[in-house]
Scaffold this active site. Structure first.
Site, PDB file in Angstrom:
ATOM      1  N   ASP A 179     -35.027  -3.119-130.982  1.00  0.00           N
ATOM      2  CA  ASP A 179     -35.113  -2.084-129.953  1.00  0.00           C
ATOM      3  C   ASP A 179     -35.552  -0.761-130.593  1.00  0.00           C
ATOM      4  O   ASP A 179     -34.892  -0.265-131.507  1.00  0.00           O
ATOM      5  CB  ASP A 179     -33.732  -1.931-129.301  1.00  0.00           C
ATOM      6  CG  ASP A 179     -33.809  -1.262-127.950  1.00  0.00           C
ATOM      7  OD1 ASP A 179     -34.716  -0.442-127.747  1.00  0.00           O
ATOM      8  OD2 ASP A 179     -32.960  -1.558-127.100  1.00  0.00           O
ATOM      9  N   ASP A 180     -36.661  -0.233-130.119  1.00  0.00           N
ATOM     10  CA  ASP A 180     -37.162   1.070-130.586  1.00  0.00           C
ATOM     11  C   ASP A 180     -37.452   1.111-132.095  1.00  0.00           C
ATOM     12  O   ASP A 180     -37.251   2.139-132.752  1.00  0.00           O
ATOM     13  CB  ASP A 180     -36.172   2.208-130.252  1.00  0.00           C
ATOM     14  CG  ASP A 180     -36.018   2.439-128.762  1.00  0.00           C
ATOM     15  OD1 ASP A 180     -36.675   1.735-127.973  1.00  0.00           O
ATOM     16  OD2 ASP A 180     -35.233   3.329-128.385  1.00  0.00           O
TER      17      ASP A 180
ATOM     18  N   CYS B 148     -38.073   0.311-122.374  1.00  0.00           N
ATOM     19  CA  CYS B 148     -37.280  -0.908-122.449  1.00  0.00           C
ATOM     20  C   CYS B 148     -37.348  -1.845-121.253  1.00  0.00           C
ATOM     21  O   CYS B 148     -37.711  -3.008-121.373  1.00  0.00           O
ATOM     22  CB  CYS B 148     -35.844  -0.494-122.680  1.00  0.00           C
ATOM     23  SG  CYS B 148     -34.820  -1.904-122.776  1.00  0.00           S
TER      24      CYS B 148
ATOM     25  N   LYS C 273     -29.038  -7.436-125.736  1.00  0.00           N
ATOM     26  CA  LYS C 273     -29.370  -6.565-124.606  1.00  0.00           C
ATOM     27  C   LYS C 273     -30.044  -7.307-123.449  1.00  0.00           C
ATOM     28  O   LYS C 273     -30.891  -8.165-123.666  1.00  0.00           O
ATOM     29  CB  LYS C 273     -30.307  -5.471-125.133  1.00  0.00           C
ATOM     30  CG  LYS C 273     -30.761  -4.457-124.116  1.00  0.00           C
ATOM     31  CD  LYS C 273     -31.312  -3.244-124.847  1.00  0.00           C
ATOM     32  CE  LYS C 273     -32.015  -2.283-123.923  1.00  0.00           C
ATOM     33  NZ  LYS C 273     -32.388  -1.042-124.647  1.00  0.00           N
TER      34      LYS C 273
ATOM     35  N   HIS D  68     -30.573  -5.404-119.744  1.00  0.00           N
ATOM     36  CA  HIS D  68     -31.261  -4.205-119.236  1.00  0.00           C
ATOM     37  C   HIS D  68     -32.400  -4.474-118.270  1.00  0.00           C
ATOM     38  O   HIS D  68     -33.391  -3.740-118.231  1.00  0.00           O
ATOM     39  CB  HIS D  68     -31.759  -3.317-120.404  1.00  0.00           C
ATOM     40  CG  HIS D  68     -31.921  -1.882-119.981  1.00  0.00           C
ATOM     41  ND1 HIS D  68     -32.619  -0.969-120.724  1.00  0.00           N
ATOM     42  CD2 HIS D  68     -31.483  -1.212-118.886  1.00  0.00           C
ATOM     43  CE1 HIS D  68     -32.609   0.207-120.099  1.00  0.00           C
ATOM     44  NE2 HIS D  68     -31.917   0.066-118.976  1.00  0.00           N
TER      45      HIS D  68
ATOM     46  N   HIS E 207     -31.725   1.019-131.692  1.00  0.00           N
ATOM     47  CA  HIS E 207     -31.635   2.045-130.649  1.00  0.00           C
ATOM     48  C   HIS E 207     -30.550   3.062-131.035  1.00  0.00           C
ATOM     49  O   HIS E 207     -29.609   2.722-131.738  1.00  0.00           O
ATOM     50  CB  HIS E 207     -31.255   1.362-129.325  1.00  0.00           C
ATOM     51  CG  HIS E 207     -31.524   2.175-128.096  1.00  0.00           C
ATOM     52  ND1 HIS E 207     -30.770   3.273-127.750  1.00  0.00           N
ATOM     53  CD2 HIS E 207     -32.460   2.045-127.128  1.00  0.00           C
ATOM     54  CE1 HIS E 207     -31.235   3.784-126.620  1.00  0.00           C
ATOM     55  NE2 HIS E 207     -32.268   3.054-126.216  1.00  0.00           N
TER      56      HIS E 207
ATOM     57  N   ASP F 211     -39.378  -4.044-128.715  1.00  0.00           N
ATOM     58  CA  ASP F 211     -39.677  -3.898-127.280  1.00  0.00           C
ATOM     59  C   ASP F 211     -40.671  -2.777-127.020  1.00  0.00           C
ATOM     60  O   ASP F 211     -41.463  -2.841-126.095  1.00  0.00           O
ATOM     61  CB  ASP F 211     -38.379  -3.692-126.467  1.00  0.00           C
ATOM     62  CG  ASP F 211     -37.636  -2.397-126.802  1.00  0.00           C
ATOM     63  OD1 ASP F 211     -37.857  -1.824-127.885  1.00  0.00           O
ATOM     64  OD2 ASP F 211     -36.808  -1.967-125.977  1.00  0.00           O
ATOM     65  N   ASN F 212     -40.611  -1.739-127.840  1.00  0.00           N
ATOM     66  CA  ASN F 212     -41.570  -0.624-127.716  1.00  0.00           C
ATOM     67  C   ASN F 212     -41.527   0.157-129.019  1.00  0.00           C
ATOM     68  O   ASN F 212     -40.724  -0.154-129.909  1.00  0.00           O
ATOM     69  CB  ASN F 212     -41.252   0.268-126.504  1.00  0.00           C
ATOM     70  CG  ASN F 212     -39.792   0.652-126.389  1.00  0.00           C
ATOM     71  OD1 ASN F 212     -39.087   0.204-125.476  1.00  0.00           O
ATOM     72  ND2 ASN F 212     -39.305   1.464-127.319  1.00  0.00           N
TER      73      ASN F 212
ATOM     74  N   LYS G 231     -42.311   6.112-128.265  1.00  0.00           N
ATOM     75  CA  LYS G 231     -41.763   5.426-127.109  1.00  0.00           C
ATOM     76  C   LYS G 231     -42.003   6.292-125.873  1.00  0.00           C
ATOM     77  O   LYS G 231     -41.976   7.519-125.987  1.00  0.00           O
ATOM     78  CB  LYS G 231     -40.261   5.251-127.359  1.00  0.00           C
ATOM     79  CG  LYS G 231     -39.478   4.691-126.234  1.00  0.00           C
ATOM     80  CD  LYS G 231     -37.990   4.680-126.547  1.00  0.00           C
ATOM     81  CE  LYS G 231     -37.223   4.061-125.389  1.00  0.00           C
ATOM     82  NZ  LYS G 231     -35.777   3.995-125.652  1.00  0.00           N
TER      83      LYS G 231
END
Ligand code: NAG
Ligand code: NAG
Ligand code: NAG
Ligand code: NAG
Ligand code: NAG
Ligand code: NAG
Ligand code: NAG
Ligand code: NAG
Length: 585
Positions: free
Chosen positions: A39-40, A78, A132, A134, A223, A283-284, A305
């Site tokens: 994540d991130d 996300c 996660k 989300h 994250h 994810d990004n 992001k």
């Protein structure tokens, strides 16, 4: 601790009825598919993209022995990215192209669209999600067990704290860790990355290896909030990094890297590695600025992001599998995150004609053979609220708009000296050669593994260079696209410094028409107010579904079908209707 999820009866049923069929077919067993989603994570925060700052020996070993996916495009945030990954469709078809879902916001992935684990279940896969989610949990129907996952250990919201698993939205705050569809009380407060890794190892250890496994490990890491992993992480570990917060981030990345090693090692110990496919992706892009700043770096890619600049949407990704013939290479194939539904379905032996209305294309053949596929146009996103949009065709990328009036997210966060002065430790290929991942591959597959000289070559190929000599613009003097549209040549100018829209009007027109086409079929975002009825105080202090099942029906993805309840709500005084639907008052 976490109980075994598999109910005894399901297992017996499986063992006596299905298992003989599968054993008869042992050699055709579809691959175990392991997706590790960070994540991130920033572009520059893995060793194989050229940075010496944070060693990632396990992730690097996976990448060098597999395929580095160097043009892998994701959505800039996300919820949209996960929706695209799970459905194989652009989020613009589902109204999920904008801001990620807030805690208590009653929206999610439309339940009439089948998602990846549902497709794989039909092919006989056992499907498990860790980490996660989300993509919505306002009704029980929107949670993972109702969306094709056989088990779940994880959280519903944007993030949680790493040790006490809490998420806060405005004045609502609560626990967010679940086993299947129940709150997971009584867990000891283990660092989230470790909790998820232990669960992955437990699943692999208990997996009946003649049944194909789909295991998605969607890490909280890296994250925000920044929280040190326990034990042997000390301030002296990353002394070559000047900023305290960035050192914390480095420790978190290291823990993520260890996790990759442990997962691969347990696959090896269980004899599953030789029939596995492992996808590692973010994810990004990283978030070096903003509310959820995690001190990631996307350097030398521009933007963060949330943006459609390369730093936001060109995501770290690599795939490894002994089933792929042509490995230890860097792929420049244009791959979009929506491609994984058809690609993994094909890898699993499915016929992609079973899957309808996808935007993603099957990349399985292209991955197995190093040829480049034909030129293709991909939609980066259209966000009708922030008024940003973008698309790529070949080397041309058209983008418009900015999410922030001051361009805060659009450039580089620190002045150039900050990047240039980076004190580096040496890149240690020996450490990669003896990483847990490399050891597991060597031991369990007995195949030659990628040697340091090849690692260095691959690394050079995978490192983005920006030319900063007098004939090309200074990379820190970049065109802004908040007032005018920008066309970039992202092959020759990957740092997006030079707007060439005026030189190539035809390219602009073509990409414009593509964007207009998607604009016409776009489903408007339902940006719903946070519902105070979601307050965890009403649910024993825990985030849980708060609306009745079955009420929320979404329009079909083409926007052609019946408009569902939610859409009507959005258009005619939704608040009143939601009051009427509240479940557990
Ligand atoms: C929480 O904040 C919302 C507005 O954001 C307000 O309507 C509500 O009354 C607050 N609840 C409590 C318990 O303070
Ligand atoms: C961090 O430093 C400690 C103490 O110096 C050491 O034991 C540990 O192995 C280091 N961890 C990493 C990841 O380098
Ligand atoms: C990859 O290509 C090789 C050679 O054509 C073929 O034998 C193999 O079955 C292919 N692998 C997959 C997983 O499709
Ligand atoms: C566009 O962004 C730049 C920074 O990249 C900023 O200086 C400028 O004020 C912005 N203009 C508008 C109209 O938002
Ligand atoms: C590189 O890693 C190996 C194995 O972890 C270690 O023995 C060696 O000391 C490291 N070399 C340097 C220069 O740090
Ligand atoms: C300057 O950069 C351009 C690419 O932008 C490159 O073609 C050229 O060779 C560079 N010149 C020198 C002297 O490095
Ligand atoms: C920035 O770029 C513009 C246009 O490319 C140029 O006119 C200007 O001199 C550049 N400024 C600096 C400081 O390099
Ligand atoms: C409520 O939450 C606590 C932990 O905060 C837990 O120990 C307890 O079992 C929960 N009660 C119910 C009824 O779920």
């Amino acid at each position: 601790m976490v109980q075994n999820f598999v109910s005894g009866s399901t297992f017996l049923l499986y063992y006596f009825f299905l298992c003989p069929l599968i054993i008869a077919n042992e050699y055709d067993l579809p691959p175990h598919i392991i997706v590790i989603m960070a994540d991130d994570l920033g572009w520059d925060d893995v060793g194989f993209h050229g940075s010496n700052e944070i060693p990632t020996p396990n992730i690097d070993a996976l990448a060098y022995n597999g395929i580095i996916l160097n043009r892998h495009y994701v959505l800039p945030s996300c919820t949209s990215s996960r929706a695209a990954f799970l459905t194989g469709r652009y989020p613009t078809r589902m109204g999920l192209q904008g801001d990620s879902i807030q805690g208590g916001e009653p929206r999610g992935l439309p339940i009439d669209i089948k998602i990846l684990p549902e497709h794989l279940q039909k092919l006989g896969y056992e499907t498990r999600l860790i980490g996660k989610w989300h993509v919505g949990f306002h009704t029980p129907q929107h949670t993972p067990l109702h969306r094709g996952f056989d088990s779940f250990l994880g959280f519903y919201n944007r993030y949680i704290s790493y040790y006490d698993y809490r998420y806060t939205q405005g004045n609502m705050s609560g626990y967010d860790m679940h086993i299947d569809d129940q709150p997971a009380y009584g867990l000891k407060h283990e660092y989230a990355t470790d909790l998820f890794t232990n669960e992955a190892v437990r699943i692999i250890d208990n997996h009946y290896s003649q049944r194909p496994l789909y295991l998605q490990i969607s890490h909280l890491a890296v994250h925000a909030p920044l929280e040190f992993p326990p034990d042997d992480y000390h301030e002296e570990n990353f002394t070559h990094i000047k900023e305290y917060e960035r050192r914390k981030y480095a420790a978190m990345v290291t823990r993520l890297d260890n996790s990759v090693g442990r997962v691969v090692s347990s696959l090896g110990d269980r004899g599953m590695l030789k029939n596995s496919l492992i996808l590692f992706l973010t994810d990004n892009g990283g978030a070096p600025t903003g509310k959820y700043r995690n001190w990631a770096w996307n350097y030398p890619l521009r933007g963060t992001k949330y943006t459609l600049y390369e730093g936001g949407v060109r995501g770290v990704a690599a795939i490894w599998s002994p089933l792929l013939q042509d490995v230890a290479r860097v792929s420049d194939q244009l791959i979009h995150i929506t491609d994984w539904v058809p690609t993994l379905y094909a890898a699993a032996g499915g016929d992609i004609r079973d899957l309808r209305e996808l935007d993603g294309v099957n990349q399985w053949r292209a991955l197995n053979h190093s040829g480049q596929s034909t030129s293709r146009t991909i939609l980066l996103n259209i966000d009708e609220i922030s008024k940003t949009e973008g698309a790529i065709h070949g080397r041309f990328k058209l983008i418009r708009g900015s999410i922030d009036p001051h361009g805060q997210y659009d450039g580089y966060v620190w002045p150039i000296n900050h990047y240039r002065r980076r004190v580096t430790i040496s890149y240690n290929t020996t450490r990669i050669l003896h990483s847990v991942v490399a050891d597991s591959i060597r031991t369990h597959l007995g195949t030659p593994i990628t040697q340091p000289s090849t690692m260095i070559t691959l690394r050079q190929r995978a490192t983005v260079e920006c030319h900063t000599n007098s004939t090309s613009p200074n990379i820190f003097n970049v065109s802004t696209c908040n007032q005018t549209e920008c066309l970039f040549d992202i092959i020759h100018d990957p740092c997006e410094t030079k707007n060439i829209a005026q030189q190539y009007p035809m390219r602009v027109t073509d990409l414009d028409q593509f964007l207009a086409k998607h604009s016409n079929s776009l489903m408007k975002q339902l940006r719903l107010p946070v519902d105070q009825m979601a307050d965890p105080r009403r649910k024993n202090g825990t985030w849980q579904p708060w609306l009745k099942p079955g009420v929320f029906v979404y329009p079909n993805p083409n926007g052609a079908g019946a408009i569902g309840t939610t859409a009507i709500c959005a258009h005619i005084g939704m608040a009143l209707i939601i009051v009427g639907l509240r479940a557990f008052i």
